[in-house]
Design a protein around this motif. Sequence first.
Motif, PDB file in Angstrom:
ATOM      1  N   ASP A 102       0.854  -1.183   0.000  1.00  0.00           N
ATOM      2  CA  ASP A 102       0.000   0.000   0.000  1.00  0.00           C
ATOM      3  C   ASP A 102       0.894   1.239   0.000  1.00  0.00           C
ATOM      4  O   ASP A 102       2.017   1.203   0.504  1.00  0.00           O
ATOM      5  N   VAL A 103       0.367   2.331  -0.526  1.00  0.00           N
ATOM      6  CA  VAL A 103       1.068   3.619  -0.475  1.00  0.00           C
ATOM      7  C   VAL A 103       0.076   4.671   0.011  1.00  0.00           C
ATOM      8  O   VAL A 103      -1.008   4.812  -0.556  1.00  0.00           O
ATOM      9  N   ILE A 104       0.458   5.403   1.069  1.00  0.00           N
ATOM     10  CA  ILE A 104      -0.426   6.385   1.703  1.00  0.00           C
ATOM     11  C   ILE A 104       0.326   7.694   1.899  1.00  0.00           C
ATOM     12  O   ILE A 104       1.503   7.695   2.275  1.00  0.00           O
ATOM     13  N   THR A 105      -0.342   8.811   1.674  1.00  0.00           N
ATOM     14  CA  THR A 105       0.292  10.105   1.921  1.00  0.00           C
ATOM     15  C   THR A 105       0.376  10.371   3.429  1.00  0.00           C
ATOM     16  O   THR A 105      -0.540  10.035   4.184  1.00  0.00           O
ATOM     17  N   LEU A 106       1.476  10.975   3.858  1.00  0.00           N
ATOM     18  CA  LEU A 106       1.635  11.375   5.254  1.00  0.00           C
ATOM     19  C   LEU A 106       1.291  12.844   5.456  1.00  0.00           C
ATOM     20  O   LEU A 106       0.895  13.251   6.549  1.00  0.00           O
ATOM     21  N   VAL A 107       1.487  13.636   4.422  1.00  0.00           N
ATOM     22  CA  VAL A 107       1.203  15.077   4.429  1.00  0.00           C
ATOM     23  C   VAL A 107       0.600  15.414   3.070  1.00  0.00           C
ATOM     24  O   VAL A 107       0.590  14.567   2.165  1.00  0.00           O
ATOM     25  N   PRO A 108       0.065  16.635   2.869  1.00  0.00           N
ATOM     26  CA  PRO A 108      -0.380  17.009   1.519  1.00  0.00           C
ATOM     27  C   PRO A 108       0.747  16.800   0.509  1.00  0.00           C
ATOM     28  O   PRO A 108       1.873  17.244   0.716  1.00  0.00           O
ATOM     29  N   THR A 109       0.435  16.103  -0.565  1.00  0.00           N
ATOM     30  CA  THR A 109       1.476  15.606  -1.473  1.00  0.00           C
ATOM     31  C   THR A 109       1.074  15.807  -2.926  1.00  0.00           C
ATOM     32  O   THR A 109      -0.074  15.568  -3.296  1.00  0.00           O
ATOM     33  N   ALA A 110       2.040  16.233  -3.737  1.00  0.00           N
ATOM     34  CA  ALA A 110       1.829  16.375  -5.184  1.00  0.00           C
ATOM     35  C   ALA A 110       2.560  15.236  -5.890  1.00  0.00           C
ATOM     36  O   ALA A 110       3.745  14.998  -5.642  1.00  0.00           O
ATOM     37  N   ILE A 111       1.844  14.544  -6.769  1.00  0.00           N
ATOM     38  CA  ILE A 111       2.369  13.362  -7.449  1.00  0.00           C
ATOM     39  C   ILE A 111       2.234  13.532  -8.959  1.00  0.00           C
ATOM     40  O   ILE A 111       1.183  13.932  -9.456  1.00  0.00           O
ATOM     41  N   GLY A 112       3.307  13.207  -9.684  1.00  0.00           N
ATOM     42  CA  GLY A 112       3.248  13.140 -11.137  1.00  0.00           C
ATOM     43  C   GLY A 112       3.053  11.705 -11.580  1.00  0.00           C
ATOM     44  O   GLY A 112       3.892  10.848 -11.286  1.00  0.00           O
ATOM     45  N   ASN A 113       1.926  11.422 -12.247  1.00  0.00           N
ATOM     46  CA  ASN A 113       1.609  10.061 -12.688  1.00  0.00           C
ATOM     47  C   ASN A 113       2.058   9.859 -14.133  1.00  0.00           C
ATOM     48  O   ASN A 113       1.559  10.520 -15.044  1.00  0.00           O
ATOM     49  N   MET A 114       2.995   8.940 -14.338  1.00  0.00           N
ATOM     50  CA  MET A 114       3.469   8.623 -15.677  1.00  0.00           C
ATOM     51  C   MET A 114       2.908   7.265 -16.104  1.00  0.00           C
ATOM     52  O   MET A 114       3.062   6.283 -15.372  1.00  0.00           O
ATOM     53  N   PRO A 115       2.262   7.183 -17.265  1.00  0.00           N
ATOM     54  CA  PRO A 115       1.775   5.876 -17.728  1.00  0.00           C
ATOM     55  C   PRO A 115       2.902   4.846 -17.753  1.00  0.00           C
ATOM     56  O   PRO A 115       4.029   5.150 -18.164  1.00  0.00           O
ATOM     57  N   ALA A 116       2.588   3.628 -17.307  1.00  0.00           N
ATOM     58  CA  ALA A 116       3.608   2.586 -17.209  1.00  0.00           C
ATOM     59  C   ALA A 116       4.278   2.318 -18.549  1.00  0.00           C
ATOM     60  O   ALA A 116       5.495   2.088 -18.611  1.00  0.00           O
ATOM     61  N   GLN A 117       3.509   2.367 -19.640  1.00  0.00           N
ATOM     62  CA  GLN A 117       4.102   2.076 -20.945  1.00  0.00           C
ATOM     63  C   GLN A 117       5.129   3.123 -21.350  1.00  0.00           C
ATOM     64  O   GLN A 117       6.131   2.816 -22.011  1.00  0.00           O
TER      65      GLN A 117
END
Length: 232
Positions: A102-117
């Motif tokens: 599992d992955v959970i944020t600990l604080v407000p977090t900005a994430i860049g999602n890159m397609p796996a392909q």
Amino acid sequence: MQDRQNRESKESALIRSNAFFEGLPEASIEQALAHVVVRNHPANQMLLLENDWGSSVYFILEGWVKIRTYNLDGKEVTLNILGRGELFGEMAALDEVPRSTDVITLVPTAIGNMPAQDFVQLLNSEPKSGVRLAQLMARRLRQVNRRLRLRESDSVSRVADILLFLAEGQGKSGEQGIEIPNLPHRELSSLSGLARETVTRVLSKLEKKGLIQRERDLLCIPDAEALERTLM
């Protein structure tokens, strides 16, 4: 419109500053980032669930996340804490199997999602990106090995090692020393394998000795070498 362009420019700069892209050709970086979507998440939000199928690789632009699993007794085990400049989700993208944690944020977090392909295409086309990924995996393995070796050590050594581990991965140089987030004691407890009450006592002891300084959101290590000498 101008505000949006400024925000997108800042987000692009943050992703590009990730060590994973260092030294890669600009054209390859542009292609890899073409479909990246940046999302902001509040604290304590579940980002990924164990056994989910992986369709993205995630780059942390701001904030901190916790990587966790559960032992046979159903007790939560924190495997890692990752912050700005780190990535996660790469294993599921590479071997095309469900997520293992599992992955959970600990604080407000900005994430860049890159397609796996897109991530896999970058690895296939740019040998340096494969080297970067291997270096990342090697560093994480060394950290895990070090923590396993200290499992039989005293509580002070184990807490000090976790603080040094966080400083190595995400520490920032400040006026008073190396700064890391002042994480909740339950997170340090899970990382070190110690009771929360024990972690609290050890932190107070380290603070009295001047080996750490604590504020509301930050924990500072004035002298990392002095803290490392507490390891047994």
